[in-house]
Design an enzyme around this catalytic site. Structure first.
Site, PDB file in Angstrom:
ATOM      1  N   LYS A  17     -10.305  -0.554  10.698  1.00 31.02           N
ATOM      2  CA  LYS A  17     -10.477  -1.712   9.816  1.00 31.02           C
ATOM      3  C   LYS A  17     -10.842  -2.972  10.611  1.00 31.02           C
ATOM      4  O   LYS A  17     -11.055  -4.029  10.045  1.00 31.02           O
ATOM      5  CB  LYS A  17      -9.190  -1.964   9.021  1.00 31.02           C
ATOM      6  CG  LYS A  17      -8.912  -0.872   7.986  1.00 31.02           C
ATOM      7  CD  LYS A  17      -7.736  -1.230   7.128  1.00 31.02           C
ATOM      8  CE  LYS A  17      -7.157  -0.047   6.379  1.00 31.02           C
ATOM      9  NZ  LYS A  17      -7.967   0.369   5.232  1.00 31.02           N
TER      10      LYS A  17
ATOM     11  N   HIS B 157       0.877  -1.180   0.000  1.00 34.46           N
ATOM     12  CA  HIS B 157       0.000   0.000   0.000  1.00 34.46           C
ATOM     13  C   HIS B 157       0.914   1.231   0.000  1.00 34.46           C
ATOM     14  O   HIS B 157       2.031   1.191   0.511  1.00 34.46           O
ATOM     15  CB  HIS B 157      -0.825  -0.063   1.294  1.00 34.46           C
ATOM     16  CG  HIS B 157      -1.901   0.955   1.419  1.00 34.46           C
ATOM     17  ND1 HIS B 157      -1.669   2.239   1.848  1.00 34.46           N
ATOM     18  CD2 HIS B 157      -3.241   0.869   1.208  1.00 34.46           C
ATOM     19  CE1 HIS B 157      -2.817   2.891   1.896  1.00 34.46           C
ATOM     20  NE2 HIS B 157      -3.790   2.092   1.511  1.00 34.46           N
TER      21      HIS B 157
ATOM     22  N   ASP C 299       3.070  -4.660   8.017  1.00 32.34           N
ATOM     23  CA  ASP C 299       1.848  -3.873   7.880  1.00 32.34           C
ATOM     24  C   ASP C 299       0.681  -4.855   8.030  1.00 32.34           C
ATOM     25  O   ASP C 299       0.408  -5.646   7.125  1.00 32.34           O
ATOM     26  CB  ASP C 299       1.852  -3.198   6.504  1.00 32.34           C
ATOM     27  CG  ASP C 299       0.514  -2.548   6.172  1.00 32.34           C
ATOM     28  OD1 ASP C 299      -0.456  -2.738   6.924  1.00 32.34           O
ATOM     29  OD2 ASP C 299       0.446  -1.864   5.131  1.00 32.34           O
TER      30      ASP C 299
ATOM     31  N   GLN D 227      -4.523  -5.137   6.919  1.00 34.77           N
ATOM     32  CA  GLN D 227      -5.526  -6.057   6.356  1.00 34.77           C
ATOM     33  C   GLN D 227      -5.491  -7.432   7.020  1.00 34.77           C
ATOM     34  O   GLN D 227      -6.326  -8.279   6.705  1.00 34.77           O
ATOM     35  CB  GLN D 227      -5.306  -6.226   4.846  1.00 34.77           C
ATOM     36  CG  GLN D 227      -5.517  -4.967   4.036  1.00 34.77           C
ATOM     37  CD  GLN D 227      -6.944  -4.431   4.111  1.00 34.77           C
ATOM     38  OE1 GLN D 227      -7.882  -5.128   4.480  1.00 34.77           O
ATOM     39  NE2 GLN D 227      -7.092  -3.159   3.778  1.00 34.77           N
TER      40      GLN D 227
ATOM     41  N   CYS E 209      -4.803   2.517  -3.580  1.00 36.91           N
ATOM     42  CA  CYS E 209      -3.560   3.005  -2.963  1.00 36.91           C
ATOM     43  C   CYS E 209      -2.416   2.022  -3.174  1.00 36.91           C
ATOM     44  O   CYS E 209      -1.594   1.816  -2.267  1.00 36.91           O
ATOM     45  CB  CYS E 209      -3.741   3.291  -1.472  1.00 36.91           C
ATOM     46  SG  CYS E 209      -4.905   4.593  -1.140  1.00 36.91           S
TER      47      CYS E 209
HETATM   48  N1  PLP Z   1      -1.780  -0.854   4.609  1.00 29.74           N
HETATM   49  C1  PLP Z   1      -2.722  -1.550   3.989  1.00 29.74           C
HETATM   50  C2  PLP Z   1      -2.402  -2.917   3.472  1.00 29.74           C
HETATM   51  C3  PLP Z   1      -3.993  -1.007   3.824  1.00 29.74           C
HETATM   52  O1  PLP Z   1      -4.940  -1.699   3.184  1.00 29.74           O
HETATM   53  C4  PLP Z   1      -4.261   0.296   4.332  1.00 29.74           C
HETATM   54  C5  PLP Z   1      -5.578   0.927   4.139  1.00 29.74           C
HETATM   55  O2  PLP Z   1      -6.313   0.621   3.231  1.00 29.74           O
HETATM   56  C6  PLP Z   1      -3.242   0.972   4.991  1.00 29.74           C
HETATM   57  C7  PLP Z   1      -2.014   0.372   5.108  1.00 29.74           C
HETATM   58  C8  PLP Z   1      -3.444   2.343   5.543  1.00 29.74           C
HETATM   59  O3  PLP Z   1      -4.304   2.324   6.618  1.00 29.74           O
HETATM   60  P1  PLP Z   1      -4.797   3.678   7.298  1.00 29.74           P
HETATM   61  O4  PLP Z   1      -5.338   4.543   6.194  1.00 29.74           O
HETATM   62  O5  PLP Z   1      -5.832   3.252   8.271  1.00 29.74           O
HETATM   63  O6  PLP Z   1      -3.606   4.306   7.956  1.00 29.74           O
END
Ligand code: PLP
Length: 397
Positions: A220, A117, A194, A197, A356
């Site tokens: 999430k 992401h 990370d 998800q 993203c």
């Molecule tokens: N990493 C992954 C794999 C994501 O899917 C997302 C959000 O869609 C994020 C990071 C970023 O999360 P946040 O916008 O809650 O900081």
């Protein structure tokens, strides 16, 4: 399953019963989370950590109980290792800035993957601009898995960190964290995971994984927006400088010299979103009470059924293994935006676009996809509604 816990699910959109399939972007909130936060605002609210008065102490207690709930949820050794942030993005930025300053200098290397992401790409590019580090990228295979062979060849004596996602928000790939972390540790390289998800779908134990940093977002996993977590091994966090300066994170301040607070407060400058901490803790309790294994089993059934039904649609292209709650697809020549917009008119919320993850879109040779993502409250009947709606849209084109 549990649908009555989520008031919003009874909404109608354009006269249709809402079918909410945008859970990878954010999940809906159970009443218990909303009630816990409302109750705190109605009956407890006071700024934390600084007050001698009753309400401040009660609010502080709730926040520290929330930290303990997160610690238990992740299987961390100590609450010193649990830092509250605004979300995954801020957690990763914290590590990029602070770990970067402590451990990385010109020509040092970080390894990312092609399925990251943007929030696990751009913070490292900012560091690259500041400190002239080198970013290396592990490729994916054509079927949407990490190429572990290629990964093993990326490590050098200059590698300082491997940062990768546990689950792809586009492909639904579940990465083999044990193998990845072992490989990195064999090269004495720490790993940031990370888990944005992963946390809502897969049980995580940071100690058995032996992961060095792990980030996730409250919103999430059925919790509120504006709150997230960074787990870090204490030995590393101790050596890292503060990320932001301000109240809470200090020991003593003078214009000549400032000392910093102990962990985890060193990384929590300013008034935290303590009410959201309570909401997050309640969400984790909710998930734990149902059981992540039960949630995973339900979602596995749904995704398996959805893939089988979606494949009945002519010209359907599904991207990636779709293992953890996420299915990305395109239908014939229909633009993802058109498909998403028309599904919305039928009450179905899906996400469209690059999610993203533009570098991944480049790798797949597409601009974007339609993404249906599932949560514990989704049903097979909703999958049927989705499939029927796609068929209806397809016939219009
Ligand atoms: N990493 C992954 C794999 C994501 O899917 C997302 C959000 O869609 C994020 C990071 C970023 O999360 P946040 O916008 O809650 O900081």
């Amino acid at each position: 399953m549990f649908r009555q816990d989520f008031p919003i699910l009874s909404r109608k959109i354009y006269g249709h019963q809402l079918v909410y399939l945008d859970n990878a972007a954010t999940t809906q909130k159970p009443r218990t989370v909303i009630d816990a936060m409302t109750d705190e605002y109605l009956n407890v609210n006071a700024n934390v950590h600084r007050g001698v008065h009753y309400l401040s102490q009660q609010a502080t207690e709730l926040m520290e109980q929330a930290r303990e709930t997160v610690r238990a949820f992740l299987g961390a050794r100590s609450t010193s290792e649990i830092i509250f942030t605004r979300g995954t993005t801020e957690s990763i930025n914290l590590v990029a800035a602070s770990f970067g300053q402590a451990f990385m200098s010109e020509c040092d290397e970080i390894i990312l993957t092609e399925m990251e992401h943007h929030s696990n790409i751009v913070p490292w590019q900012l560091l690259r601009t500041r400190a002239r580090i080198i970013i290396k990228v592990c490729p994916i295979t054509d079927d949407g898995h990490l190429d572990l062979e290629a990964l093993s060849r990326l490590f050098t004596s200059r590698t300082r960190l491997l940062a990768c996602t546990a689950v792809s928000n586009v492909l639904g790939t579940v990465n083999p964290l044990d193998a990845i972390i072992n490989m990195a540790h064999d090269h004495d390289v720490p790993v940031l995971v990370d888990a944005a998800q992963a946390a809502p779908h897969i049980p995580i134990d940071v100690q058995s994984l032996d992961v060095d940093f792990l980030a996730f977002s409250g919103h999430k996993i059925y919790g509120p927006t504006g709150i997230g977590v960074l787990y870090g091994k204490e030995a590393l966090l101790q050596q890292m400088p503060p990320f932001m300066g301000g109240g809470e994170m200090i020991g003593r301040v003078s214009f000549e010299h400032t000392t910093f607070n102990e962990l985890p407060y060193k990384f929590e400058a300013g008034t935290p979103d303590y009410v959201a901490c309570t909401g997050l803790a309640r969400a984790l309790d909710y998930v734990t009470d149902i059981g992540l294994d039960n949630i995973a089993a339900h979602e596995h059934d749904l995704v398996t059924y959805a893939i089988q039904r979606l494949r009945e649609i002519p010209d359907m292209r599904i991207f990636g293994p779709s293992t953890a709650g996420v299915i990305s697809f395109l239908v014939g020549n229909i633009h993802h935006l058109d498909l998403g917009t028309l599904l919305d008119r039928l009450g179905i919320a899906v996400r469209t676009g690059h999610h993203c993850a533009e570098p991944l879109m480049h790798r797949l040779g597409i601009e974007g996809t339609v993404r249906a993502s599932f949560a514990l409250y989704n049903t097979r009947a909703e999958v049927d509604t989705l499939v029927a709606a796609i068929e209806r849209v397809r016939k219009m084109f």
